[in-house]
Motif scaffolding. Sequence first.
Motif, mmCIF file in Angstrom:
data_model
loop_
_atom_site.group_PDB
_atom_site.id
_atom_site.type_symbol
_atom_site.label_atom_id
_atom_site.label_comp_id
_atom_site.label_asym_id
_atom_site.label_seq_id
_atom_site.Cartn_x
_atom_site.Cartn_y
_atom_site.Cartn_z
ATOM 1 N N GLN A 117 0.847 -1.191 0.000
ATOM 2 C CA GLN A 117 0.000 0.000 0.000
ATOM 3 C C GLN A 117 0.883 1.242 0.000
ATOM 4 O O GLN A 117 1.785 1.368 0.820
ATOM 5 N N HIS A 153 1.417 5.216 0.267
ATOM 6 C CA HIS A 153 0.865 6.453 0.815
ATOM 7 C C HIS A 153 1.358 7.606 -0.068
ATOM 8 O O HIS A 153 2.550 7.873 -0.125
ATOM 9 N N TYR A 164 4.984 9.019 -0.428
ATOM 10 C CA TYR A 164 5.544 9.351 0.878
ATOM 11 C C TYR A 164 5.963 8.102 1.643
ATOM 12 O O TYR A 164 7.009 8.064 2.267
ATOM 13 N N PHE A 187 3.655 0.561 2.595
ATOM 14 C CA PHE A 187 3.345 -0.438 3.615
ATOM 15 C C PHE A 187 3.347 -1.813 2.973
ATOM 16 O O PHE A 187 2.616 -2.045 2.012
ATOM 17 N N GLU A 221 2.384 -5.518 3.639
ATOM 18 C CA GLU A 221 1.570 -6.317 4.568
ATOM 19 C C GLU A 221 1.379 -5.573 5.897
ATOM 20 O O GLU A 221 1.485 -6.157 6.973
ATOM 21 N N GLY A 222 1.135 -4.302 5.797
ATOM 22 C CA GLY A 222 0.823 -3.503 6.983
ATOM 23 C C GLY A 222 2.020 -2.876 7.664
ATOM 24 O O GLY A 222 1.865 -2.073 8.578
ATOM 25 N N VAL A 223 3.235 -3.259 7.232
ATOM 26 C CA VAL A 223 4.431 -2.744 7.893
ATOM 27 C C VAL A 223 4.969 -1.515 7.145
ATOM 28 O O VAL A 223 5.199 -1.560 5.945
ATOM 29 N N SER A 224 5.137 -0.436 7.882
ATOM 30 C CA SER A 224 5.576 0.828 7.306
ATOM 31 C C SER A 224 7.076 0.806 7.021
ATOM 32 O O SER A 224 7.893 0.669 7.933
ATOM 33 N N SER A 257 8.788 3.746 8.726
ATOM 34 C CA SER A 257 9.084 3.501 10.151
ATOM 35 C C SER A 257 10.361 2.693 10.298
ATOM 36 O O SER A 257 11.141 2.907 11.227
ATOM 37 N N ASP A 258 10.556 1.737 9.381
ATOM 38 C CA ASP A 258 11.764 0.927 9.448
ATOM 39 C C ASP A 258 13.005 1.765 9.122
ATOM 40 O O ASP A 258 14.031 1.646 9.795
ATOM 41 N N ARG A 298 13.256 4.871 9.663
ATOM 42 C CA ARG A 298 13.404 5.716 10.848
ATOM 43 C C ARG A 298 14.155 4.997 11.967
ATOM 44 O O ARG A 298 14.983 5.601 12.661
#
Lengths: 201, 247
Positions: free
Chosen positions: A149, A151, A162, A165, A167-170, A173-174, A176
Amino acid sequence: MINNIYISRRSAIFSLAGSTALLGMPAFALSKAEAEELINQLSNDVLSAINAQSSRDELFEKFEKIFANYADVFLIARKALGPTWRSANKTQRSAYVSAFRGYMARYYGKQFEEFIGAKIIIDKSRKTSGGYLVDSKIIFKDGSNYLAQWHVVDARGKFLMYNLFLEGVSVLSDVRIQIGSMLDKRGGSIDELTSYLLTKG
Amino acid sequence: MNFKHINIVKISLLLSIGLLFSACAQNTPTEFNDPLEQINRKTHAFNKTLDTWMLRPAGKAYGIVVNDFADEIINDFTDNLSEPSNATNHLLQGKIIKSLKSTARFLVNSTIGLGGIIDPASRLGLIADESDFGETLHNWGVGEGAYIELPFYAASTVRDTTGIMVDFMMDPINSILPSKYKPYTQGAKLIELAGDRNEYGDMIDSVLYQNEDSYASQRLYYLQNRRFNLNNNTISDEDLGNPYDDK
């Protein structure tokens, strides 16, 4: 008399609301299509880059170009750095962002390498604050598939990617986590982080 | 299925859950709820050592010794053993049709499927749909609670750890299968563990060994992926994040 003013004012407001709705509607529909088209082009470019049998360095160079075209690298770099961004000066910021460009190409590049021979199909999208979340399915050669997915945000009147994701994992964030850990290991020094980023990956 | 057994577990659980989660209820984390991080990081170091010296080599050995055909037999056999538990959890979540499907899968694969070593149920359109007591708790409205990295087991939460314990205790397979077969089923599950390590080898390697902070990444992957799966593949606004806040 007063009533009349009210009525005319109300109808004025209504007609104003009506016209913005009319103006807004096609723009909204177009935006959604634009967001999906952006991801369609981005994933096509990503797939043709990984499927072309080029060396790793060439591949990462291609990715850097792809992200320059389709992603809000500046915003991603800023978000990846977290609160340290605020304390950095202008020179430090631009040195960090330019080092991050290469790092991001290598980091995402390694994730994308697994998509060799896969197909990406755009499914649907939904509106989020400031942009869209575009759903796509990555279908691998062996028939297995997973959900990616994207964004997409409105960056100064232009749609750019931007975050992603899997399977739901950003993925952001990783990134970061990686950047935060590198920064911690260097006593919070953005200059040392920047020179490390140039070599890392 | 032994429903009396389930009811007792359910009641005692409801009592203990109230106690366990009352402490975590008001805790809405901005990042992740991980008050045990210091202990968790030690456990992570332990698990990583365990992986380096035991699980990873076992996975490699599995990849060499076991061919695809045997791998599928082991997979199907252990999957079949978990169907009674899946059926129970679907039922506890009020998903009657899913529960019946898991039950039918178990019946078909245990008989026509020669004790579960092949999976004819899938060919009949009965596709596997796994569940666990952690998911049941989620459906009952229980929040995930604090993040925990379990020794030997890796990533979890207070809720999912409770789920693992309950699934272990109430697994209907224990009342269905004579106890003399237990060593075989447990053995198959252990071998399957090495099989999984082999199957997801590259992914696990990249998380554990090519990462700046493997603990934090593993926590991210587990929590976001678990939330995503439990919420019908929807990303929560919290995980989506706000591109324009100054954090």
